[in-house]
Each structure stands twice: as C-alpha cells, then as structure tokens.
Design a protein around this motif. Structure first.
Motif, PDB file in Angstrom:
ATOM      1  N   SER B 764      83.991  61.820  74.817  1.00 14.94           N
ATOM      2  CA  SER B 764      83.098  62.610  73.978  1.00 14.94           C
ATOM      3  C   SER B 764      82.359  61.706  72.989  1.00 14.94           C
ATOM      4  N   VAL B 765      82.970  60.593  72.585  1.00 10.52           N
ATOM      5  CA  VAL B 765      82.247  59.650  71.726  1.00 10.52           C
ATOM      6  C   VAL B 765      81.070  59.054  72.502  1.00 10.52           C
ATOM      7  N   ASN B 766      81.307  58.713  73.749  1.00 10.73           N
ATOM      8  CA  ASN B 766      80.213  58.195  74.577  1.00 10.73           C
ATOM      9  C   ASN B 766      79.085  59.200  74.696  1.00 10.73           C
ATOM     10  N   GLN B 767      79.470  60.449  74.967  1.00  6.50           N
ATOM     11  CA  GLN B 767      78.473  61.504  75.133  1.00  6.50           C
ATOM     12  C   GLN B 767      77.651  61.700  73.866  1.00  6.50           C
ATOM     13  N   ARG B 768      78.327  61.504  72.744  1.00  2.00           N
ATOM     14  CA  ARG B 768      77.664  61.842  71.484  1.00  2.00           C
ATOM     15  C   ARG B 768      77.089  60.619  70.785  1.00  2.00           C
ATOM     16  N   THR B 769      76.952  59.521  71.534  1.00  2.00           N
ATOM     17  CA  THR B 769      76.428  58.305  70.900  1.00  2.00           C
ATOM     18  C   THR B 769      75.140  58.586  70.138  1.00  2.00           C
ATOM     19  N   LYS B 770      74.218  59.335  70.795  1.00  2.84           N
ATOM     20  CA  LYS B 770      72.916  59.583  70.176  1.00  2.84           C
ATOM     21  C   LYS B 770      73.094  60.407  68.910  1.00  2.84           C
ATOM     22  N   GLU B 771      73.899  61.462  69.023  1.00  3.12           N
ATOM     23  CA  GLU B 771      74.111  62.347  67.880  1.00  3.12           C
ATOM     24  C   GLU B 771      74.707  61.585  66.697  1.00  3.12           C
ATOM     25  N   ILE B 772      75.714  60.766  67.006  1.00  2.00           N
ATOM     26  CA  ILE B 772      76.355  60.005  65.926  1.00  2.00           C
ATOM     27  C   ILE B 772      75.349  59.032  65.331  1.00  2.00           C
ATOM     28  N   GLY B 773      74.556  58.437  66.212  1.00  2.00           N
ATOM     29  CA  GLY B 773      73.521  57.515  65.729  1.00  2.00           C
ATOM     30  C   GLY B 773      72.594  58.201  64.741  1.00  2.00           C
ATOM     31  N   ILE B 774      72.143  59.385  65.094  1.00  2.00           N
ATOM     32  CA  ILE B 774      71.233  60.118  64.206  1.00  2.00           C
ATOM     33  C   ILE B 774      71.919  60.416  62.885  1.00  2.00           C
ATOM     34  N   ARG B 775      73.174  60.860  62.993  1.00  3.94           N
ATOM     35  CA  ARG B 775      73.876  61.208  61.753  1.00  3.94           C
ATOM     36  C   ARG B 775      74.057  59.985  60.858  1.00  3.94           C
ATOM     37  N   MET B 776      74.319  58.850  61.498  1.00  7.41           N
ATOM     38  CA  MET B 776      74.490  57.652  60.680  1.00  7.41           C
ATOM     39  C   MET B 776      73.158  57.212  60.097  1.00  7.41           C
ATOM     40  N   ALA B 777      72.105  57.401  60.883  1.00  5.23           N
ATOM     41  CA  ALA B 777      70.778  57.055  60.358  1.00  5.23           C
ATOM     42  C   ALA B 777      70.468  57.935  59.156  1.00  5.23           C
ATOM     43  N   LEU B 778      70.983  59.172  59.180  1.00  9.51           N
ATOM     44  CA  LEU B 778      70.722  60.083  58.069  1.00  9.51           C
ATOM     45  C   LEU B 778      71.694  59.865  56.920  1.00  9.51           C
ATOM     46  N   GLY B 779      72.557  58.870  57.055  1.00 13.39           N
ATOM     47  CA  GLY B 779      73.359  58.518  55.882  1.00 13.39           C
ATOM     48  C   GLY B 779      74.844  58.758  55.995  1.00 13.39           C
ATOM     49  N   ALA B 780      75.333  59.219  57.151  1.00  8.85           N
ATOM     50  CA  ALA B 780      76.779  59.400  57.276  1.00  8.85           C
ATOM     51  C   ALA B 780      77.450  58.037  57.272  1.00  8.85           C
ATOM     52  N   SER B 781      78.545  57.912  56.529  1.00 10.66           N
ATOM     53  CA  SER B 781      79.216  56.608  56.461  1.00 10.66           C
ATOM     54  C   SER B 781      80.138  56.437  57.661  1.00 10.66           C
ATOM     55  N   ALA B 782      80.471  55.178  57.918  1.00 17.58           N
ATOM     56  CA  ALA B 782      81.365  54.882  59.052  1.00 17.58           C
ATOM     57  C   ALA B 782      82.687  55.619  58.890  1.00 17.58           C
ATOM     58  N   ARG B 783      83.156  55.681  57.618  1.00 19.95           N
ATOM     59  CA  ARG B 783      84.431  56.336  57.386  1.00 19.95           C
ATOM     60  C   ARG B 783      84.373  57.809  57.765  1.00 19.95           C
ATOM     61  N   LEU B 784      83.237  58.416  57.399  1.00 22.60           N
ATOM     62  CA  LEU B 784      83.072  59.842  57.672  1.00 22.60           C
ATOM     63  C   LEU B 784      83.097  60.104  59.178  1.00 22.60           C
ATOM     64  N   VAL B 785      82.386  59.240  59.908  1.00 18.44           N
ATOM     65  CA  VAL B 785      82.330  59.407  61.366  1.00 18.44           C
ATOM     66  C   VAL B 785      83.724  59.253  61.957  1.00 18.44           C
ATOM     67  N   ARG B 786      84.412  58.222  61.484  1.00 21.18           N
ATOM     68  CA  ARG B 786      85.743  57.968  62.018  1.00 21.18           C
ATOM     69  C   ARG B 786      86.659  59.154  61.724  1.00 21.18           C
ATOM     70  N   ARG B 787      86.510  59.646  60.483  1.00 21.23           N
ATOM     71  CA  ARG B 787      87.369  60.748  60.107  1.00 21.23           C
ATOM     72  C   ARG B 787      87.074  61.984  60.961  1.00 21.23           C
ATOM     73  N   GLY B 788      85.781  62.162  61.228  1.00 19.24           N
ATOM     74  CA  GLY B 788      85.399  63.311  62.057  1.00 19.24           C
ATOM     75  C   GLY B 788      86.085  63.267  63.413  1.00 19.24           C
ATOM     76  N   VAL B 789      86.053  62.074  64.029  1.00 22.11           N
ATOM     77  CA  VAL B 789      86.662  61.935  65.366  1.00 22.11           C
ATOM     78  C   VAL B 789      88.167  62.177  65.278  1.00 22.11           C
ATOM     79  N   LEU B 790      88.797  61.576  64.253  1.00 23.81           N
ATOM     80  CA  LEU B 790      90.250  61.719  64.142  1.00 23.81           C
ATOM     81  C   LEU B 790      90.636  63.164  63.840  1.00 23.81           C
ATOM     82  N   MET B 791      89.830  63.840  63.029  1.00 24.75           N
ATOM     83  CA  MET B 791      90.135  65.233  62.697  1.00 24.75           C
ATOM     84  C   MET B 791      90.099  66.098  63.952  1.00 24.75           C
ATOM     85  N   LYS B 792      89.065  65.834  64.744  1.00 23.25           N
ATOM     86  CA  LYS B 792      88.922  66.596  65.986  1.00 23.25           C
ATOM     87  C   LYS B 792      90.159  66.388  66.878  1.00 23.25           C
ATOM     88  N   THR B 793      90.600  65.122  66.960  1.00 22.90           N
ATOM     89  CA  THR B 793      91.788  64.805  67.739  1.00 22.90           C
ATOM     90  C   THR B 793      93.000  65.567  67.217  1.00 22.90           C
TER      91      THR B 793
END
Lengths: 71, 864
Positions: B764-793
């Motif tokens: 799902s991370v592979n699938q969402r590469t573009k989405e995550i990219g956009i979110r990071m471009a809009l200012g999401a921090s690496a920690r936030l992204v990581r936390r999002g993935v771990l929370m989902k898990t």
C-alpha cells in the motif's frame, strides 16, 4: 448460412457414431470426395429425432393455430 | 494412443476443408470469375476456416485439454517471471501442507485406520472399574457364562519389563514377555508369520515355567537376524528350557496398541489352571462381540453377571466390568489433542491461503493490462477465470509436492520416536489416504487463495485497463478493503493459535514443575535379579548385602537401594488396614506396594517425613516393620501419629516411618496410598531393581556397575542403565508431543502473519507513493507519514487481535481437558499474546513506514 458451419455438426455426428465417413473418388469427376453415410445406430437415432420433431411440430401447430383444431 | 488419433483426425479435417474449398473455388471459376476473385468468393461462402477448425475441434471434446495445456503454459511462464514470489509461495504452501499431512497421518493412524486385527469393530476392552484389571477367576466365569461375546481373551497386566533372562545363546539378555491366554491370538485374528499359536496343552503347565514361546517380529529380527530355523529351537528363559513355536507377523505390534513406549519381545502361555499364577487383579481382558450385539447390551449383561458372581464368591475381589470399544480404549485419550492439532493445522492453512491470496492479488494488479487485452481479444470471462485458477492450482500443487516430501520425512521421524508412549505411533506413515488428503488440501488451498484474485476478472474492462496507468486503478479501493480483511483474518487466526499454544506451553511448564515426590534427575535403575533361584531368606539377604556393598563402592555413586517396582512403571495394590479396623469390602482402603531395601529412599530422593527408614538390620529375624506414605497414614489413622501403629499385613507390621507421597501414575495424577515393605523381610516381589543416585551422568556408570557386580553373578545381564528421568519423560511425552507440534504451528502462523502484514503495508505504501508525495509537498513531516503508516498497521493488528481473542475464548472451553494448572481465560496469556502480535506487526511495518517517510516529493510526482 455459410457452408463451413456444417463441419462441426458433421463431426459431432461422427463422434457419436451416427454417421461414418470415407474418402472416395467420384466416378464422373476425377477428384476425391468425403462421403458421409448413416449408420444403423444413426438410423435409429433419426427415427427417434423424427418422432420427437413431429411431436414438437404438432405441439407448436396446436399452439399457433388452435382454431383449426376446433373446426 | 489418443494423441495419435487426434493428430490423424486433425489431418483429416484439414484435407476435408482444403478439398471443399478447392471445389467451391472451382465452381466459382466455372461461373466465370478470375481465380483471385473465385478464391475470395469461395472463402466468403465458406466462412472463416480457422473458426471452423476451432469449432470442429470443440466437438471432439479435446478443447478442455487444449486450453488446460495453454493455461499451464501461461502459469509456468508467469511463475518464471516472478521466480522470487513463486518460490516464496511454494515454500509456504509446502510447509503448510507438509505440517497438515503429517498431522493427518497421525490422526489417520490413531483415529481413522482400523486397528490391525480381524474385524476390529467387534473387539471390546473390558476393564474392572475405570482402571483396574480383573481377577483371573472372575475372567473364567465371565467368559463361560456370558451370552454376548463370541469369546474373551486375556493377557497379564502385571508383566514387567525385562522379566525373563535369556541365556545359553550369545550374550545373556533380559527380555520382556507377556503371558496371554490360549485364545488371545485367534481372538484378535492374528496368525503367526512363522510356526503356530499356543495349543491347549501348552496352556496347562506351570506359570513360572512356560513350555513354549512366541517371538515378536522385532525381537526375532534383532536377536536372531530373521533366522527361520529358530522355530522349533529351545531357548533358556530364566534357566528353564522353552521351545520357540512361532514368530508373530510384523503387522502385529502388541506394544504400540496395548503398551505404547514398551518393547515387548515374546509371548508365553498363561495357564489359568495353575494355582501358582499371580493372584489378585492381574488380568487385562479383550472380548469379541457376537455379530449384532452392541456394546451397550453386552455391558448390561456383564454388569448383571458380575453382581451374581460377587454374591456367589464373596471371597474374591470386587468386579465391575466396564466395556469400551477397543479402538476407543487404545487411542481415545489422544482424540481431543489430535482434533486440536487438526484444527491448528486448518488455521495455519487458512493463514497460508490468506497470505497467498494477497500475493496473487498484487500480481493480478500488475497484470491488469494483460488481462484487459486478452478480454478485448475475445477471451471469455470464464476462460480468464479458469486461467487464473489454473495458475494458483499449479502453485499449490507444486507446494503440495514439497509438502509431501516434508510429510514423508515428518512421519518417518515420528514413527521412530520410540520413547514416546503414544499408541500406534510406529504405524504412522504416508499412505493412500494421506496422499488423497494432501491432494485435497492442495486443490482446496489453490482454489481458496486463487478465487479472490480470479473473481477480479470481470473488473478488467478494456478501456479502463488500457487507460489505467498501472497505479491507482479502479479496483484498488476494492483491493485495499480485501487486503485489509486478509491481514485482519491472519492476525485473528494467529492470535487463536498463539493463545492455544501458550496455554498448552504453560500447562507443560506447570507439569514439569510438579513435585513428583522423588528426584528423577541423576538417578538410574537396572535389573539385577539373580540368575539362581533364591532358596531362602538368608541367601536372599546375603545377595542383597553383596549387591548394595559393591554398588555403593563404585566411584560416583552416592546412594544405592533395591526396589521391586519403579515409580511411573507398574503398580500392584493390596487392600490394607490398621489393626482393629474393619472396612466394607467395596470401600476398603487400598495401597500400592513397594518392596524396597535400605538406601532406596535416598537413592530415589524420597523425603522421609517422620520416623526412620529401613536399615540393613530389618531382617527376616527381626520385628516385621513397614513404612507408609502420608496419604496412607492419613487414611488409616486420621488425626493420629502413624508411627508405632500396627498394620494387619503379614500378621502385623509396625509402622516405623512415614514418607512423602510419590506421584507414581504421572505428574498429573495424585499418588494415592503407598506402603513400603522391607525387602529383607519378604520374598513376595517379582523383580529386583538396583536404584542408584550419582554425581556423574548415569550413562557413564553402566560399565562401572557391571564390573562391580560381575563377581556376584558373571551371567548377570546388566542391560543398559535406565535413567529415571527417561521414565518421567516417557510419561510426559504425549503432552510434549502436542506442545511441540502446536508451538511449531503457532510460530509458523506468527511468521506468516508478520509476512502478511509486511506485504500489505509495503504494497500500500508503493501504491500511495504519489499521494504521500503530494502530502509531503504540502508540508506533512516524515514523522507524520511514518506515524500514519504505523497507526494503520496497528489498527489492522488490533482488529485482528480483537477478533482472535473472541475466537480464542470460544475455543478455549474446548481445550480445557488438555490444560493443567492454568485456566482457559488466563489473562496473562491473552494480554501477552496481544502484545506480542502488536509488537510483531509494528516491527514488520517499520521498514515500509520508513520507506514511506523517505519519499522524495518531487521524485514521487515525476514517476507518473
């Protein structure tokens, strides 16, 4: 209807043993033809199918033209 | 043959088509067309030759084979393209099916396959009460007076291992023989492989000097190297000549049916008429029902009969015949454990399927375009579906082949676990039924994990498929939902398995912790029965003195004593009472008898609670004494001091010591009453076993003891020293067996579940590469992204754990009978398993989460 659609039908009949086929030289024309002949089993099957067809035709006739029956 | 017919038919059809096309063309030409035009006209009138060919082929009913061949070809190519994931799939299917088939062959041997006797359904086990054996006198009356049975046969339940000494031919050796009634083998329907069974005359001699012996197949092979001429020879057993009258077939494994974990070497006749045969409850009975008689009606008849016998013979022991179909008696106890293992195996297979289903799904996602193109080129939905299923079936069958190899190895391994006292274990093997099971498992799992991806087939619409850029496809939301469901179900199943395994492991640890009442570690025993007949008490006692002196002088031996039976290895009980006590016959206290010498308590590590131990001065000439265990002391003299009391045994024995209870039936059962008689004051024992306690590993002592004892009796067959720990291990082996297998499955399930969640999250991370990219471009921090993935898990894992906990609660009632010292709702186990699963999920998801947080926004957007 295209001629070709006959082949699957003929081969199915042969598969079931209702006809047999043989390559023969036609006497009047100098070339080979494949002849299909009805077998004994095929003849019996034909009778069965025929009577079924008759029954069906009668049934269809009765539905299609009920008036004719009455008069 | 069929292939040749087919090619011939093909050629024939080709010739027919060509000939008719030519004819048609000719006719068209005759109507004045140019040859080019004539050919086109002929084709138009004729139709598409390829189509005709295919349609005709279809009528030959070979088409399925045709398309199967092409499906297999595609499947093979597809497997080659993704060699890595194919190997992974085959490996996990193989492990799953290997485990499943191994467990199935155990179930097959113990529960499904009939016992290796003639009409085993008619055979009934007749015990006395729940566990006791029956008095031979009762057996004779029951046999002669009943109407329900075609016949009853018996064998001695008091045989003890190594009770016969074989001398004269080669090395002296102790062997274990079982006395059986004359009709024992005919009743079971067992024909000797060589020679014959016992005759009536042979069963009318003396119990102590059997005239004939039947050898077991394994003993014959080991000792006599399968020499056929042994039949008719005379052997010396306990210094008595005995004729070998036959050899039993290899298929008759008495030990594996009636005495798991014991090697039985020979069978001797049991003369029921001999008055010197063992008295008391000594007979195990098996009966063959008359055709049409049910166990229930036979039970009713024998109960009435036993009541009559008891009133006619008040002098005999009580008798309560209890009938159980023989198969149930032999393996019934293992049934719950085996069913549990079967369910565990099923759960593991489901996890394997869930894992592969996701894998196939991801593969299908990548083949979206291929499928869309094939659909556009006219492949029907059914055809595509079948192809996808063929691929998964090919995978599962390859896995099954690997699994079969594992199962063959596994069953071989199990069949050689001779130290495990599981019934029929030696007959565990991969047979036709196991093969059928393996095939079924392969097909079922192939269909199961291939079905979901296959049902994606209608999603492949040409336009969407070709427009699709290969990432966020129309099927992906459906896919995501499905993948989540798979991971949740894997976690739920793994959770149930882990809870079950943890409960059983905990029980096993509790069993290991049980105070047996003696210390088996560093204690060992061996039989030292003298080769001569003991003429009198003085001779016996000088033998005992001699043995103990010599044994105690062996370096490394800290204590030595002699006993007639070892804990966990055979029992005999008598009715006992204190002086002046009168009990009702049916509620009379009974105690297990141990005949021991001085030093026995120390050698075995049994604590003395009060009073004194036997000394070498407790001899035939001194005051008769006895020791009792705490339970017997409490039973006979509640609230009083047992020391100094007198027991009615042998005309009155004074209690000199009270010792701790020994769990002689196994760690899981209370010991019951025990009475210790001094060996120097009695001759009433069947065996002499030297028990030693050492500071060295018991194995290294055998030679020393042999050397020390040789001067007493050069013929003394000092068989291998038997460590007492071995006896304890044997008693616990069924539990160890179940724990071992179940832990293995649970571990495998945990591994699969973690792989499953890793695969899902990283997909799902592979699938969402573009989405995550956009979110990071809009200012999401690496920690936030990581936390999002771990929370989902964590969410998925928790959902699975919640479901699994519910499931485990539902199932735990069912394994209650297998637990010891723990409860089905043990909160520590449940929370521990939950935490473990969460931890595993987070670890598995950490790698993809880190990858997600390292996505470069620019790069991610450029990939499209």
């Amino acid at each position: 209807m295209q001629h070709g659609s006959l082949y699957p039908a003929l081969h199915r009949l042969e598969e079931r043993g209702w006809v047999v086929s043989k390559w023969e030289i036609a006497p009047d024309r100098n070339r080979e033809f494949k002849y299909y002949r009805l077998t004994e089993k095929g003849r019996k099957q034909l009778l069965v199918e025929e009577s079924q067809w008759k029954q069906m035709a009668e049934a269809v006739a009765r539905v299609m033209w009920p008036a004719a029956e009455e008069s | 043959m069929r292939w040749r017919r087919m090619t011939k038919r093909n050629a024939d059809l080709e010739r027919e088509l060509q000939s008719d096309l030519a004819l048609e063309e000719e006719e068209q030409r005759e109507r004045g067309l140019s040859s080019e035009e004539a050919r086109h006209a002929a084709l138009r009138a004729f139709g598409n030759p390829t189509l005709i060919r295919e349609q005709t082929h279809a009528t030959w009913s070979w088409s399925w084979l045709d398309s199967l061949a092409s499906d297999l070809k595609y499947a093979y190519r597809g497997m080659g393209r993704n060699a890595g994931s194919t190997l992974f799939a085959i490996l996990i299917v193989g492990l799953g099916i290997g485990g499943a088939s191994t467990v199935f062959s155990v179930v097959n041997a113990l529960l499904l396959r009939p016992l290796p006797f003639r009409d085993p359904g008619q055979l009934v086990w007749i015990s006395n009460g729940d566990t006791y054996s029956t008095q031979p006198e009762h057996f004779v009356d029951l046999r002669d007076q009943n109407q329900s049975f075609a016949d009853l046969a018996g064998w001695s339940g008091t045989y003890s291992s190594g009770d016969k000494e074989l001398t004269g031919t080669g090395e002296p050796e102790r062997l274990t023989s079982v006395p059986v009634t004359q009709n024992f083998f005919p009743l079971l329907g067992v024909q000797p492989a060589l020679g014959r069974s016992f005759t009536k005359e042979e069963c009318e001699g003396k119990y102590s000097a059997p005239p004939a012996v039947l050898l077991s197949y394994s003993f014959w092979r080991r000792r006599f190297a399968s020499d056929q001429s042994v039949v008719g020879q005379k052997l010396m057993l306990n210094n008595q000549p005995v004729t070998v009258i036959g050899v039993l077939p290899a298929s008759f494994d008495f030990a594996s049916v009636f005495a798991p974990g014991t090697a039985i070497d020979a069978f001797i006749p049991w003369p029921l008429s001999d008055t010197m045969k063992p008295a008391g409850n000594s007979m195990q009975i098996v009966g063959r029902l008359k055709p049409g008689v049910t166990v229930a009606s036979a039970q009713a008849e024998l109960t009435v009969l036993a009541n009559q016998l008891e009133s006619q013979h008040p002098e005999r022991n009580p008798v309560f015949p209890k009938l159980v179909p023989l198969g149930e008696h032999v393996s019934g106890q293992m049934r719950p454990a085996l069913l549990l293992l079967m369910c565990a195996v099923g759960a593991v297979m489901l996890i394997v399927c869930a894992n592969l289903s996701h894998l196939q799904m991801a593969r299908m996602g990548a083949r979206h375009k291929e499928m869309a193109v094939r659909a556009a080129l006219g492949a029907g939905r059914f055809r595509l579906l079948r192809q996808v299923l063929t691929e998964s079936l090919t995978l599962s069958c390859c896995g099954a082949a690997l699994g079969l190899v594992l199962a063959v190895a596994g069953t071989r391994g199990l069949a050689h676990l001779t130290a495990f006292n599981l019934p029929l274990l030696q007959s565990v093997r991969v047979d036709g039924r196991t093969l059928a099971f393996t095939l079924l498992a392969a097909v079922a799992s192939g269909v199961l994990f291939g079905l979901a991806p296959a049902l994606q087939v209608p999603v492949y619409k040409l336009r969407e498929g070709l427009q699709d850029t290969g990432r966020e496809s129309s099927g992906s939301s459906r896919h995501r939902w499905f993948g989540d469901g798979l991971v949740v179900s894997q976690f739920a199943l793994a959770c149930v398995l882990l809870v079950g395994a943890a409960l059983l492991i905990q029980s096993f640890l509790r069993v290991l912790d049980v105070n047996l009442g003696f210390h088996p570690e560093r204690a060992a025993a061996l039989r030292i029965d003298p080769g001569f007949r003991i003429p009198n008490a003085a001779r016996q006692n000088s033998f005992i003195d001699d043995v103990l002196d010599r044994a105690r002088s062996v370096p490394g031996i800290t204590a030595a004593g002699i006993s007639d039976v070892l804990p966990l290895d055979g029992d005999r009980g008598w009715q006992v009472s204190g002086q002046g006590q009168i009990y009702d016959k049916n509620h009379h206290p009974e105690a297990f008898i141990r005949v021991v010498s001085d030093g026995y308590l120390e050698a075995l590590g049994i604590p003395l609670k009060s009073g004194r131990e036997f000394t070498e001065n407790d001899r035939a000439s001194s005051e008769p004494v006895v020791m009792v265990n705490e339970t017997l002391a409490r039973t006979l003299w509640p609230g009083q001091d047992a020391i100094g009391q007198t027991m009615t045994q042998d005309g009155g024995r004074r209690v000199v010591g009270v010792v701790a209870d020994v769990r002689h039936g196994g760690p899981e059962t209370q010991g019951g009453s025990e009475m210790y008689l001094p060996m120097r004051q009695t001759g009433d024992y069947a065996a002499m076993r030297l028990v030693v306690r050492t500071t060295l590993p018991p194995d290294s002592l055998a030679a020393g003891i042999r050397t020390a004892l040789r001067p007493i009796d050069p013929n003394l067959p000092v068989t291998e020293l038997q460590p007492l720990q071995g006896l304890v291990d044997k008693v616990m082996s069924p539990r160890r067996f179940v724990v071992m297998l179940l832990s293995g499955f649970a571990g495998f399930a945990l591994l699969l579940a973690s792989l499953g969640i890793y695969a899902l999250i990283s997909y799902s991370v592979n699938q969402r590469t573009k989405e995550i990219g956009i979110r990071m471009a809009l200012g999401a921090s690496a920690r936030l992204v990581r936390r999002g993935v771990l929370m989902k898990t964590l969410q998925l894992a928790l959902a699975g754990i919640a479901l699994g906990t519910l499931g485990a609660f539902a199932f735990s009632k069912w394994i209650e009978s297998l637990l010891f010292g723990t409860t089905t709702t043990n909160p520590a186990v449940f929370s521990g398993v939950g935490l473990l699963l969460c931890a595993v999920a987070l670890i598995a998801a950490y790698v993809p989460a880190r990858r997600a947080s390292r996505i470069e926004p620019l790069q991610a957007l450029r990939t499209e």
